[in-house]
Design an enzyme around this catalytic site. Sequence first.
Site, PDB file in Angstrom:
ATOM      1  N   HIS A 192      -7.503  41.765   3.128  1.00 20.45           N
ATOM      2  CA  HIS A 192      -6.586  43.076   3.311  1.00 20.45           C
ATOM      3  C   HIS A 192      -7.238  43.789   4.424  1.00 20.45           C
ATOM      4  CE1 HIS A 192      -5.942  42.938  -1.167  1.00 20.45           C
ATOM      5  NE2 HIS A 192      -4.570  42.529  -0.771  1.00 20.45           N
ATOM      6  N   GLN A 218       8.291  42.098  -8.863  1.00 19.51           N
ATOM      7  CA  GLN A 218       7.840  40.793  -8.552  1.00 19.51           C
ATOM      8  C   GLN A 218       7.122  40.262  -9.490  1.00 19.51           C
ATOM      9  OE1 GLN A 218       5.887  42.362  -5.021  1.00 19.51           O
ATOM     10  NE2 GLN A 218       4.119  40.745  -5.293  1.00 19.51           N
ATOM     11  N   GLN A 221      -1.435  34.972   5.982  1.00 19.31           N
ATOM     12  CA  GLN A 221      -1.121  33.235   5.744  1.00 19.31           C
ATOM     13  C   GLN A 221      -1.403  32.953   4.456  1.00 19.31           C
ATOM     14  OE1 GLN A 221       0.237  31.333   7.962  1.00 19.31           O
ATOM     15  NE2 GLN A 221       0.102  29.486   6.612  1.00 19.31           N
TER      16      GLN A 221
HETATM   17  P1  AMP Z   1      -1.445  41.488  -2.060  1.00 21.11           P
HETATM   18  O1  AMP Z   1      -2.316  42.825  -2.075  1.00 21.11           O
HETATM   19  O2  AMP Z   1      -2.066  40.420  -2.694  1.00 21.11           O
HETATM   20  O3  AMP Z   1      -0.132  41.727  -2.052  1.00 21.11           O
HETATM   21  O4  AMP Z   1      -1.615  41.139  -0.520  1.00 21.11           O
HETATM   22  C1  AMP Z   1      -1.326  42.187   0.336  1.00 21.11           C
HETATM   23  C2  AMP Z   1      -1.512  41.459   1.917  1.00 21.11           C
HETATM   24  O5  AMP Z   1      -2.636  41.051   2.005  1.00 21.11           O
HETATM   25  C3  AMP Z   1      -0.315  40.121   1.763  1.00 21.11           C
HETATM   26  O6  AMP Z   1       0.235  40.188   3.234  1.00 21.11           O
HETATM   27  C4  AMP Z   1      -1.314  39.010   1.743  1.00 21.11           C
HETATM   28  O7  AMP Z   1      -0.917  37.705   2.081  1.00 21.11           O
HETATM   29  C5  AMP Z   1      -2.448  39.356   2.433  1.00 21.11           C
HETATM   30  N1  AMP Z   1      -3.624  38.750   1.852  1.00 21.11           N
HETATM   31  C6  AMP Z   1      -4.175  38.566   0.719  1.00 21.11           C
HETATM   32  N2  AMP Z   1      -5.251  37.878   0.633  1.00 21.11           N
HETATM   33  C7  AMP Z   1      -5.568  37.670   1.877  1.00 21.11           C
HETATM   34  C8  AMP Z   1      -6.654  36.776   2.393  1.00 21.11           C
HETATM   35  N3  AMP Z   1      -7.644  36.245   1.558  1.00 21.11           N
HETATM   36  N4  AMP Z   1      -6.652  36.515   3.716  1.00 21.11           N
HETATM   37  C9  AMP Z   1      -5.744  37.226   4.408  1.00 21.11           C
HETATM   38  N5  AMP Z   1      -4.721  37.903   4.113  1.00 21.11           N
HETATM   39  C10 AMP Z   1      -4.585  38.051   2.560  1.00 21.11           C
END
Ligand code: AMP
Length: 284
Positions: free
Chosen positions: A37, A61, A148
């Site tokens: 993040h 979701q 990604q």
């Molecule tokens: P989430 O909180 O899991 O919904 O993720 C929020 C954003 O962070 C989304 O766009 C995810 O794709 C991105 N994200 C989550 N984990 C990673 C990671 N390891 N590397 C890069 N971006 C991430």
Amino acid sequence: MKVEKTIKSIRRLVKAARIAGKKIGFVPTMGALHKGHISLIEAAKKKCDFVVVSIFVNPTQFGPKEDFKKYPRPLKADLKMCRKAGVDVVFAPTPREMYPAENLTWVNVEKLSEPLCGKFRPRHFRGVATVCTKLFNIVLPDVAYFGQKDAQQAIIIKRMVADLNMPLKIVVCPTVREKNELAMSSRNQYLTTQQRKDAAFIYKSFQECRQMIKQGVTDSKKIITAMRKILRQISSSKIQYISIVDAETLQNVDKIAGKVLVAVAVKVGSTRLIDNILIDAAKL
Ligand code: AMP
């Protein structure tokens, strides 16, 4: 750093920044923040003058048997990380603020929402596309940043923005990984030490895939079989899918030639892990 809980107050703040001529960058998250993040926040900080992060565990979701209730919500620690990263405002609404009434209007990105994770999480991407639309309408950012790591989500959001003429740019940032190459995820904290170690086989399966393509193997089936062998070494795991798909349409590719997305989903114990890599066969 400001923390806003209402739509009215976040709108007021962003409006003031926009009137001051600032470029608005937006990073939507579900919290339990980690370096993945933070990399999105850093990318936003580089190109924008005012960075908004949303922290919202979006109920629409999650499937009925999924981890909505137990999803980690360490708000205090998240705010600390945001402050350190130089975020201007955190928008942390309640589910009631975001969904005051039964939601009747949905954004469904057809075709792209059906394969891969869509098969195992039937209404997941409808929830993601809808909440992103709502958040984009609330924040009105110039640029929004996605990872990604969630490749299908990023592709769906990009398509939604194009199809619906939403006035913002989507930037997709590389996956941030642990030392053992496990993709960082808020759900990794559900894993035991042994499961975390075992999860390194996911990236090993990608390395095998890349190596085979480099050696000239073009038959996806052959590669998937080799990857399955590696993933089977993760104890108490269940492979949901190993797919080699077109990086834009997400349709299965039988004979590998150009750019492909190699994506897997594995349940390790009760924790569902997803990961992917992009390979351009012409450039190996
Ligand atoms: P989430 O909180 O899991 O919904 O993720 C929020 C954003 O962070 C989304 O766009 C995810 O794709 C991105 N994200 C989550 N984990 C990673 C990671 N390891 N590397 C890069 N971006 C991430």
